[in-house]
Scaffold this motif. Sequence first.
Motif, PDB file in Angstrom:
ATOM      1  N   SER A  62       0.826  -1.214   0.000  1.00 13.94           N
ATOM      2  CA  SER A  62       0.000   0.000   0.000  1.00 13.94           C
ATOM      3  C   SER A  62       0.857   1.260   0.000  1.00 13.94           C
ATOM      4  N   THR A  63       1.795   1.355   0.919  1.00 11.63           N
ATOM      5  CA  THR A  63       2.647   2.539   1.023  1.00 11.63           C
ATOM      6  C   THR A  63       3.496   2.701  -0.227  1.00 11.63           C
ATOM      7  N   PHE A  64       4.011   1.600  -0.705  1.00  9.80           N
ATOM      8  CA  PHE A  64       4.846   1.573  -1.907  1.00  9.80           C
ATOM      9  C   PHE A  64       4.079   2.126  -3.109  1.00  9.80           C
ATOM     10  N   ILE A  65       2.814   1.747  -3.257  1.00  5.43           N
ATOM     11  CA  ILE A  65       1.996   2.199  -4.380  1.00  5.43           C
ATOM     12  C   ILE A  65       1.552   3.650  -4.197  1.00  5.43           C
ATOM     13  N   ASP A  66       1.118   3.996  -2.994  1.00  2.24           N
ATOM     14  CA  ASP A  66       0.610   5.348  -2.734  1.00  2.24           C
ATOM     15  C   ASP A  66       1.702   6.407  -2.833  1.00  2.24           C
ATOM     16  N   ALA A  67       2.946   6.011  -2.548  1.00  2.00           N
ATOM     17  CA  ALA A  67       4.045   6.978  -2.527  1.00  2.00           C
ATOM     18  C   ALA A  67       4.502   7.389  -3.920  1.00  2.00           C
ATOM     19  N   ASP A  68       4.151   6.590  -4.924  1.00  2.50           N
ATOM     20  CA  ASP A  68       4.597   6.870  -6.283  1.00  2.50           C
ATOM     21  C   ASP A  68       3.429   7.439  -7.090  1.00  2.50           C
ATOM     22  N   ARG A  69       3.442   8.732  -7.316  1.00  2.00           N
ATOM     23  CA  ARG A  69       2.345   9.393  -8.024  1.00  2.00           C
ATOM     24  C   ARG A  69       2.236   8.949  -9.475  1.00  2.00           C
ATOM     25  N   GLU A  70       3.341   8.448 -10.034  1.00  2.00           N
ATOM     26  CA  GLU A  70       3.324   8.025 -11.428  1.00  2.00           C
ATOM     27  C   GLU A  70       2.813   6.598 -11.590  1.00  2.00           C
ATOM     28  N   PHE A  71       2.674   5.872 -10.487  1.00  2.00           N
ATOM     29  CA  PHE A  71       2.221   4.485 -10.556  1.00  2.00           C
ATOM     30  C   PHE A  71       0.699   4.473 -10.475  1.00  2.00           C
ATOM     31  N   ASP A  72       0.054   4.379 -11.617  1.00  2.00           N
ATOM     32  CA  ASP A  72      -1.401   4.462 -11.683  1.00  2.00           C
ATOM     33  C   ASP A  72      -2.016   3.077 -11.485  1.00  2.00           C
ATOM     34  N   PHE A  73      -2.439   2.787 -10.273  1.00  2.00           N
ATOM     35  CA  PHE A  73      -3.005   1.487  -9.946  1.00  2.00           C
ATOM     36  C   PHE A  73      -4.349   1.287 -10.634  1.00  2.00           C
ATOM     37  N   ASN A  74      -4.999   2.366 -11.017  1.00  2.00           N
ATOM     38  CA  ASN A  74      -6.297   2.270 -11.695  1.00  2.00           C
ATOM     39  C   ASN A  74      -6.152   1.865 -13.158  1.00  2.00           C
TER      40      ASN A  74
ATOM     41  N   LYS B 174      -7.568  -8.552   2.662  1.00  2.00           N
ATOM     42  CA  LYS B 174      -8.195  -7.628   3.609  1.00  2.00           C
ATOM     43  C   LYS B 174      -8.173  -6.206   3.059  1.00  2.00           C
ATOM     44  N   GLY B 175      -8.380  -6.121   1.744  1.00  2.00           N
ATOM     45  CA  GLY B 175      -8.487  -4.824   1.081  1.00  2.00           C
ATOM     46  C   GLY B 175      -7.174  -4.150   0.753  1.00  2.00           C
ATOM     47  N   ARG B 176      -6.043  -4.811   1.015  1.00  2.00           N
ATOM     48  CA  ARG B 176      -4.743  -4.192   0.776  1.00  2.00           C
ATOM     49  C   ARG B 176      -3.944  -5.023  -0.232  1.00  2.00           C
ATOM     50  N   PRO B 177      -3.159  -4.359  -1.104  1.00  2.00           N
ATOM     51  CA  PRO B 177      -2.414  -5.081  -2.144  1.00  2.00           C
ATOM     52  C   PRO B 177      -1.129  -5.725  -1.608  1.00  2.00           C
ATOM     53  N   TYR B 178      -0.948  -6.991  -1.927  1.00  3.35           N
ATOM     54  CA  TYR B 178       0.263  -7.705  -1.512  1.00  3.35           C
ATOM     55  C   TYR B 178       1.082  -8.200  -2.710  1.00  3.35           C
ATOM     56  N   ALA B 179       0.620  -7.903  -3.901  1.00  2.00           N
ATOM     57  CA  ALA B 179       1.362  -8.173  -5.128  1.00  2.00           C
ATOM     58  C   ALA B 179       0.766  -7.294  -6.213  1.00  2.00           C
ATOM     59  N   VAL B 180       1.518  -7.113  -7.292  1.00  2.00           N
ATOM     60  CA  VAL B 180       1.043  -6.317  -8.425  1.00  2.00           C
ATOM     61  C   VAL B 180       0.941  -7.234  -9.634  1.00  2.00           C
ATOM     62  N   ALA B 181      -0.219  -7.260 -10.267  1.00  2.00           N
ATOM     63  CA  ALA B 181      -0.436  -8.129 -11.422  1.00  2.00           C
ATOM     64  C   ALA B 181       0.580  -7.832 -12.518  1.00  2.00           C
TER      65      ALA B 181
END
Length: 368
Positions: free
Chosen positions: A103-115, A128-135
């Motif tokens: 979560s922190t890793f993804i939120d901290a990078d503004r260029e990483f568009d999870f959407n 539990k609603g939090r990402p533990y891997a990236v597809a």
Amino acid sequence: MTKFIHLALFSLFLSACGTREKSDALRLMIWGDASELSAVQSFVRGFEQSHPGTQVRIFSVNPTDYNQSLQSLYLKKQSPDVFYVSRDWASFYAHRGMLQDLSTFIDADREFDFNDFYPAGRDSFLYKGRPYAVAKDFTTMVLYYNEDLFKKAGVGLPNSKWTWSDLRSAAMKLTRDADNDGAPEQYGFAVDTWLGWMMPWIWQAGGDFLDEKGEKGVAGVTPYFEQNVRAFQFLYDLIHKDKCAPDAKVVDQVGIPSLFIGGKLAMCVYGLWACLNFKEIRDFRWNVAPLPRNKNKATVVLTVGYGISSRTKKPNDAGELVKHLTGIEGQTQVAQSGLAVPARKSVAQSPQFLRAPFLPAFVDNRVF
């Protein structure tokens, strides 16, 4: 020979883990055949070039041994820094504490568009609603067919409106047993038995593997018993009643891909990975279509992600590797490799994938 190679690579991995102090390289653990290993090596080269001084060592493990090997390494405190995570094991790994919460890793990078990621892939790695891997990629299951056999038999080509009845009718017309010895020289369809292959047929029949609470995981015990039986019966009859699909003995001895490549099978069901072999076919024209429908229209999404070990000593470098492999550059390489569909919508819907050179021009890979 293949098993020996995988065991040798795994032994090398253990050896490398034992000399961690002498190596500053990130360790990336994957599964797959030689073509996948070669593709991932090319992905990683791009990362190393854009991150001078950071080296990545890749280790490939036999898919059937992968999860056991990974858990063993974790217990020995020798787990790789980054590793493949299948959707089937993601929650287990997260629950066991083997994966970092990203979560922190993804939120901290503004260029990483999870959407930008397809929800079916992105959400497969939430715990539990939090990402533990990236597809990293995905594939759906589709119907592969030998177009030449269809035209020779005067049978209409598969399309998005096909039903189970259409599939059965075509399979029977496309089966050839010239000497009537009960062993067809050509089959209309092929039935596989692994879980991912079976799931679409269950859903198409209106069935499911679990009840609404996510319990009772044995397919026949769920509230969908009758629907599940309908799916199994349909597939069983194709083999034993209609005789238009090879039985388990033929499948084990010859193999479904070999039957299709040899022009002795009109239809089979696989994900995008089959294209790596089928693209070499020169004796006939083939194509892909959506799976037929019954009560419902359904397929399955098979997806894999990159996870970061909770025990990595280089979390920042590991994070940079995951961001590269799942970023636009890394995903573009996935699109051009033919291994699977890129997890990012922007890349999967771009010419880099839709007109990628790994497929013959006549194949419409939008079907995937």
